[in-house]
Design a protein around this motif. Structure first.
Motif, PDB file in Angstrom:
ATOM      1  N   VAL A  70      -5.307   2.072   1.463  1.00  0.00           N
ATOM      2  CA  VAL A  70      -4.334   2.250   3.128  1.00  0.00           C
ATOM      3  C   VAL A  70      -5.037   0.721   3.424  1.00  0.00           C
ATOM      4  O   VAL A  70      -6.467   0.105   3.087  1.00  0.00           O
ATOM      5  CB  VAL A  70      -4.905   3.044   4.259  1.00  0.00           C
ATOM      6  CG1 VAL A  70      -4.080   4.866   4.008  1.00  0.00           C
ATOM      7  CG2 VAL A  70      -6.293   2.966   3.767  1.00  0.00           C
ATOM      8  N   SER A 115      -8.481   0.054   1.460  1.00  0.00           N
ATOM      9  CA  SER A 115      -9.529   1.057   0.868  1.00  0.00           C
ATOM     10  C   SER A 115      -9.141   1.899   0.673  1.00  0.00           C
ATOM     11  O   SER A 115      -7.840   2.521   0.984  1.00  0.00           O
ATOM     12  CB  SER A 115      -9.561   1.600   1.721  1.00  0.00           C
ATOM     13  OG  SER A 115     -11.076   1.840   2.196  1.00  0.00           O
ATOM     14  N   GLY A 116      -9.293   2.782  -1.039  1.00  0.00           N
ATOM     15  CA  GLY A 116      -8.799   3.835  -0.740  1.00  0.00           C
ATOM     16  C   GLY A 116      -9.379   4.557  -2.393  1.00  0.00           C
ATOM     17  O   GLY A 116     -10.894   3.879  -2.908  1.00  0.00           O
ATOM     18  N   CYS A 157       1.005  -1.147  -0.324  1.00  0.00           N
ATOM     19  CA  CYS A 157       0.273  -0.023  -0.262  1.00  0.00           C
ATOM     20  C   CYS A 157       0.769   0.798   0.034  1.00  0.00           C
ATOM     21  O   CYS A 157       0.828   2.537  -0.833  1.00  0.00           O
ATOM     22  CB  CYS A 157      -0.937   0.006   0.977  1.00  0.00           C
ATOM     23  SG  CYS A 157      -2.173  -0.752   0.799  1.00  0.00           S
ATOM     24  N   SER A 217     -10.605   4.929   5.351  1.00  0.00           N
ATOM     25  CA  SER A 217      -9.474   5.628   4.817  1.00  0.00           C
ATOM     26  C   SER A 217      -9.482   7.055   5.001  1.00  0.00           C
ATOM     27  O   SER A 217     -10.810   7.477   5.614  1.00  0.00           O
ATOM     28  CB  SER A 217      -9.254   5.031   2.729  1.00  0.00           C
ATOM     29  OG  SER A 217     -10.361   5.469   2.821  1.00  0.00           O
ATOM     30  N   ALA A 220      -7.746  -1.509   5.708  1.00  0.00           N
ATOM     31  CA  ALA A 220      -8.866  -0.795   6.285  1.00  0.00           C
ATOM     32  C   ALA A 220      -9.027  -1.429   7.243  1.00  0.00           C
ATOM     33  O   ALA A 220      -9.992  -0.824   8.066  1.00  0.00           O
ATOM     34  CB  ALA A 220      -9.551  -0.596   5.002  1.00  0.00           C
TER      35      ALA A 220
END
Length: 292
Positions: free
Chosen positions: A151, A164-165, A143, A196, A153
């Motif tokens: 990131v 997540s992102g 990540c 996130s 999560a």
């Protein structure tokens, strides 16, 4: 020691809570009060709605919360928690179960959280993905190497993380995870990047609502997603709950800490049995049960 755990979004199913409603006067009273607070008959969607209707964020989060909390309240004398924890949304259920929040305040916050998250999801295209078969450290490392926001999560159990992102960054991360040896790296059918930095607008909105809500001293500690430690101080619980929207869910670490602190039986309260499976993967010696 008895630990009670509460599931999050994704555990919902059509018909959830219907049996409770039909068999318990207390459950019926609480469900009807929830309909009034929310301003629509969530019970109709929970009991008879389609999967798509249940999937709407403004429905899903209150529905899972209501099923969990009302089930706990109908357990009467048998419900004596010595520690509680909830996965993401489930933390709100845990806080009602241990007396930190009233039923009404918990439901209002969950409803506000759902609407704030939905709005945040509409600002920038974002998503989440499940990564299987890599260590936590490797997922964190990949990540960190990706351009854009992505990131870890959810630390669900060893070898199962959710990232997540931003959509593009998550897609690039999935390819990099597979190259690093992941068994699978799969985009999830979710509305946005929960847990996130993409949830910052929702965090700001929810922070005001949480600050304005009364938190009582609980009957037992809650192991919060953000810290994975036992917390009993209402002001600290508040602070961690606000941070929760943009921070990872440390579920693996929470369960490990609960076991270390003496948890012998984990009972999952709410729809489904996802948490029981995760707990067995985190600690195969842990005893798990369902109250659903």
């Amino acid at each position: 020691m008895k630990a009670y755990v509460f599931p999050g979004q994704g555990a919902q199913f059509t018909g959830m809570g219907k049996e409770l409603y039909e068999q318990s006067d207390l459950a019926r009273e609480l469900f009807e009060r929830a309909n009034e607070i929310l301003g629509f008959r969530i019970t109709d969607i929970m009991f008879e709605g389609t999967a798509d209707e249940l999937k709407q964020t403004k429905v899903t989060q209150p529905a899972v919360f209501l099923h969990s909390v009302i089930l706990a309240k109908t357990m009467n004398e048998s419900f004596k928690p010595e520690m509680v924890a909830g996965h993401s949304l489930g933390e709100f259920s845990a806080l009602v179960a241990n007396g930190t929040l009233s039923f009404e305040d918990g439901l209002k916050l969950v409803s506000q959280r759902a609407i704030a998250m939905q709005k945040a999801c509409e600002i920038t295209p974002s998503t989440m993905a499940a990564v299987l078969g890599l260590t936590d450290e490797k997922v964190e490392e990949v990540c960190a190497s990706i351009d854009g926001v992505v990131v870890p999560a959810n630390y669900n159990c060893p070898g199962q993380l959710v990232i997540s992102g931003e959509t593009g960054a998550v897609e690039r991360a999935c390819e990099a995870m597979k190259a690093a040896g992941a068994k699978r790296a799969l985009i999830l059918p979710v509305g946005g990047a929960f847990h996130s930095p993409m949830m910052e607008p929702a965090r700001e909105e929810l922070a005001a609502a949480i600050e304005a809500t009364h938190f009582s001293t609980p009957v037992c500690p809650v192991y919060q997603n953000v810290t994975a430690n036992a917390v009993s101080d209402p002001s600290e619980i508040k602070k961690n709950l606000i941070v929760q929207l943009t921070a990872p869910v440390k579920w693996t670490q929470s369960v490990q800490q609960m076991v270390k602190d003496g948890a012998t039986l984990f009972t999952e309260i709410g729809p489904g049995n996802v948490l029981q499976g995760l707990i067995k993967k985190i600690d195969p010696t842990a005893e798990v049960a369902g109250a659903n």
